[in-house]
Design a protein around this motif. Structure first.
Motif, PDB file in Angstrom:
ATOM      1  N   ALA A  68       1.129  -0.912   0.225  1.00 33.38           N
ATOM      2  CA  ALA A  68       0.054   0.026  -0.016  1.00 33.38           C
ATOM      3  C   ALA A  68       0.590   1.344   0.061  1.00 33.38           C
ATOM      4  O   ALA A  68       0.169   2.402  -0.623  1.00 33.38           O
ATOM      5  N   GLY A  69       1.659   1.522   0.886  1.00 35.34           N
ATOM      6  CA  GLY A  69       3.388   2.526   1.067  1.00 35.34           C
ATOM      7  C   GLY A  69       3.729   2.800  -0.716  1.00 35.34           C
ATOM      8  O   GLY A  69       3.757   3.856  -0.996  1.00 35.34           O
ATOM      9  N   LEU A  70       3.953   1.358  -1.871  1.00 35.27           N
ATOM     10  CA  LEU A  70       4.361   2.079  -2.663  1.00 35.27           C
ATOM     11  C   LEU A  70       3.251   2.366  -3.685  1.00 35.27           C
ATOM     12  O   LEU A  70       3.461   2.973  -4.443  1.00 35.27           O
ATOM     13  N   ALA A  71       1.699   2.105  -3.306  1.00 39.60           N
ATOM     14  CA  ALA A  71       0.893   1.934  -4.723  1.00 39.60           C
ATOM     15  C   ALA A  71       0.554   3.728  -3.617  1.00 39.60           C
ATOM     16  O   ALA A  71       0.505   4.465  -4.944  1.00 39.60           O
ATOM     17  N   THR A  72       1.027   4.097  -2.821  1.00 41.73           N
ATOM     18  CA  THR A  72       0.011   5.160  -2.373  1.00 41.73           C
ATOM     19  C   THR A  72       1.281   6.451  -3.219  1.00 41.73           C
ATOM     20  O   THR A  72       0.837   7.627  -3.748  1.00 41.73           O
ATOM     21  N   ALA A  73       2.725   6.096  -3.188  1.00 44.93           N
ATOM     22  CA  ALA A  73       3.884   6.617  -3.777  1.00 44.93           C
ATOM     23  C   ALA A  73       3.408   6.593  -5.028  1.00 44.93           C
ATOM     24  O   ALA A  73       3.045   7.647  -5.990  1.00 44.93           O
ATOM     25  N   ALA A  74       2.678   5.823  -5.623  1.00 45.83           N
ATOM     26  CA  ALA A  74       2.618   5.809  -7.655  1.00 45.83           C
ATOM     27  C   ALA A  74       1.564   6.821  -7.542  1.00 45.83           C
ATOM     28  O   ALA A  74       1.627   7.897  -8.730  1.00 45.83           O
ATOM     29  N   PHE A  75       0.889   6.950  -6.493  1.00 48.45           N
ATOM     30  CA  PHE A  75      -0.867   7.276  -6.815  1.00 48.45           C
ATOM     31  C   PHE A  75      -0.156   8.773  -6.490  1.00 48.45           C
ATOM     32  O   PHE A  75      -0.866   9.932  -6.894  1.00 48.45           O
ATOM     33  N   PHE A  76       0.666   9.491  -5.677  1.00 47.78           N
ATOM     34  CA  PHE A  76       0.764  11.025  -6.009  1.00 47.78           C
ATOM     35  C   PHE A  76       1.653  11.068  -6.351  1.00 47.78           C
ATOM     36  O   PHE A  76       1.410  12.643  -7.534  1.00 47.78           O
ATOM     37  N   VAL A  77       2.038  10.414  -7.293  1.00 44.87           N
ATOM     38  CA  VAL A  77       2.742  10.085  -8.896  1.00 44.87           C
ATOM     39  C   VAL A  77       2.109  11.009  -9.644  1.00 44.87           C
ATOM     40  O   VAL A  77       1.254  12.044 -10.719  1.00 44.87           O
ATOM     41  N   GLY A  78       0.671  10.252  -9.760  1.00 42.37           N
ATOM     42  CA  GLY A  78      -0.058  10.170 -10.719  1.00 42.37           C
ATOM     43  C   GLY A  78      -1.293  10.344 -10.168  1.00 42.37           C
ATOM     44  O   GLY A  78      -1.796  11.492 -11.622  1.00 42.37           O
ATOM     45  N   VAL A  79      -1.611  11.517  -9.359  1.00 44.33           N
ATOM     46  CA  VAL A  79      -1.862  13.309  -9.174  1.00 44.33           C
ATOM     47  C   VAL A  79      -2.369  14.057 -10.175  1.00 44.33           C
ATOM     48  O   VAL A  79      -2.237  15.147  -9.635  1.00 44.33           O
ATOM     49  N   PHE A  80      -0.557  14.070  -9.455  1.00 40.55           N
ATOM     50  CA  PHE A  80       0.556  15.183  -9.638  1.00 40.55           C
ATOM     51  C   PHE A  80       0.024  16.155 -11.264  1.00 40.55           C
ATOM     52  O   PHE A  80      -0.387  17.231 -10.940  1.00 40.55           O
ATOM     53  N   PRO A  81      -0.547  15.580 -12.064  1.00 36.28           N
ATOM     54  CA  PRO A  81      -0.574  16.524 -13.346  1.00 36.28           C
ATOM     55  C   PRO A  81      -2.444  17.184 -12.561  1.00 36.28           C
ATOM     56  O   PRO A  81      -2.605  18.185 -13.565  1.00 36.28           O
ATOM     57  N   ALA A  82      -2.656  16.518 -12.138  1.00 39.40           N
ATOM     58  CA  ALA A  82      -4.214  16.896 -11.376  1.00 39.40           C
ATOM     59  C   ALA A  82      -3.840  18.729 -10.916  1.00 39.40           C
ATOM     60  O   ALA A  82      -3.920  19.512 -10.953  1.00 39.40           O
ATOM     61  N   ASN A  83      -2.422  18.259 -10.032  1.00 39.97           N
ATOM     62  CA  ASN A  83      -2.405  19.947  -8.772  1.00 39.97           C
ATOM     63  C   ASN A  83      -1.745  20.718 -10.320  1.00 39.97           C
ATOM     64  O   ASN A  83      -1.972  22.055  -9.839  1.00 39.97           O
ATOM     65  N   VAL A  84      -1.015  20.424 -11.328  1.00 39.31           N
ATOM     66  CA  VAL A  84      -0.313  21.108 -12.233  1.00 39.31           C
ATOM     67  C   VAL A  84      -1.538  22.633 -12.813  1.00 39.31           C
ATOM     68  O   VAL A  84      -1.473  22.703 -12.947  1.00 39.31           O
ATOM     69  N   LYS A  85      -2.220  21.179 -13.292  1.00 40.61           N
ATOM     70  CA  LYS A  85      -3.868  21.786 -13.893  1.00 40.61           C
ATOM     71  C   LYS A  85      -4.172  22.475 -12.815  1.00 40.61           C
ATOM     72  O   LYS A  85      -4.447  23.839 -13.227  1.00 40.61           O
ATOM     73  N   GLN A 108       3.931  17.826  -3.432  1.00 39.58           N
ATOM     74  CA  GLN A 108       3.752  16.469  -3.989  1.00 39.58           C
ATOM     75  C   GLN A 108       5.246  15.055  -3.381  1.00 39.58           C
ATOM     76  O   GLN A 108       5.058  14.109  -3.523  1.00 39.58           O
ATOM     77  N   LEU A 109       5.829  16.362  -4.158  1.00 39.40           N
ATOM     78  CA  LEU A 109       7.644  15.101  -4.180  1.00 39.40           C
ATOM     79  C   LEU A 109       8.217  14.588  -2.462  1.00 39.40           C
ATOM     80  O   LEU A 109       7.651  13.206  -1.899  1.00 39.40           O
ATOM     81  N   PRO A 110       7.427  15.347  -1.309  1.00 44.68           N
ATOM     82  CA  PRO A 110       7.596  14.594   0.042  1.00 44.68           C
ATOM     83  C   PRO A 110       6.742  13.836   0.704  1.00 44.68           C
ATOM     84  O   PRO A 110       6.494  12.572   0.743  1.00 44.68           O
ATOM     85  N   LEU A 111       6.360  13.828  -0.280  1.00 41.64           N
ATOM     86  CA  LEU A 111       4.643  13.158   0.449  1.00 41.64           C
ATOM     87  C   LEU A 111       4.805  11.975  -0.263  1.00 41.64           C
ATOM     88  O   LEU A 111       4.778  10.609   0.242  1.00 41.64           O
ATOM     89  N   VAL A 112       5.495  11.351  -1.546  1.00 49.33           N
ATOM     90  CA  VAL A 112       6.183   9.911  -2.319  1.00 49.33           C
ATOM     91  C   VAL A 112       6.796   9.782  -1.714  1.00 49.33           C
ATOM     92  O   VAL A 112       6.470   8.729  -1.269  1.00 49.33           O
ATOM     93  N   LEU A 113       7.902  10.351  -1.651  1.00 44.47           N
ATOM     94  CA  LEU A 113       8.760   9.973  -0.350  1.00 44.47           C
ATOM     95  C   LEU A 113       8.635   9.575   0.840  1.00 44.47           C
ATOM     96  O   LEU A 113       8.870   8.482   1.498  1.00 44.47           O
ATOM     97  N   TRP A 114       7.140  10.027   1.613  1.00 42.20           N
ATOM     98  CA  TRP A 114       7.113   9.586   2.730  1.00 42.20           C
ATOM     99  C   TRP A 114       5.760   7.906   2.559  1.00 42.20           C
ATOM    100  O   TRP A 114       6.147   7.377   3.063  1.00 42.20           O
TER     101      TRP A 114
END
Length: 126
Positions: A68-85, A108-114
């Motif tokens: 789940a931690g790895l999936a969460t990191a991937a999720f945070f990367v995946g929603v980054f385009p929404a934050n850019v928009k 977003q980077l600290p969230l991915v690293l967390w």
């Protein structure tokens, strides 16, 4: 409570809070959905809310924490385009709104690293 356990539960709480917010107040989240995605923004808002709730449960449970931690990191990367928009959409807004929108991007980077740290701390316990 060990520090890694506290960190995992804090991340789970953050994810759960965000997940619930997607259902309680969907309109702000709908505004972040990139137009290029098919379907309605409400569907994507609810889907991401469900994803956050599932990830929160996975991170909270020691048996599923690593995956789940790895999936969460991937999720945070995946929603980054929404934050850019969202930030781009705010560029003509008053300075405080614009600053808040653009200020979210580097968070977003600290969230991915967390999330990766939570996964790594669970590796020895699986």
């Amino acid at each position: 409570m060990p520090r890694s356990e506290r960190s995992s539960l804090l991340l789970a709480g953050l994810l759960a809070t965000a997940g619930v917010a997607h259902f309680a107040t969907p309109r702000p989240f709908e505004a972040t959905v990139p137009r290029a995605l098919p379907g309605s923004p409400r569907t994507w808002t609810y889907a991401s809310g469900i994803a956050e709730l599932v990830l929160a449960a996975g991170v909270a449970l020691p048996r599923t924490r690593r995956v789940a931690g790895l999936a969460t990191a991937a999720f945070f990367v995946g929603v980054f385009p929404a934050n850019v928009k969202f930030a781009v959409d705010q560029r003509r807004r008053p300075a405080p709104r614009k600053a808040a929108a653009f200020g979210r991007l580097p968070l977003q980077l600290p969230l991915v690293l967390w999330a990766r740290s939570v996964a790594k701390s669970a590796e020895g316990r699986s």
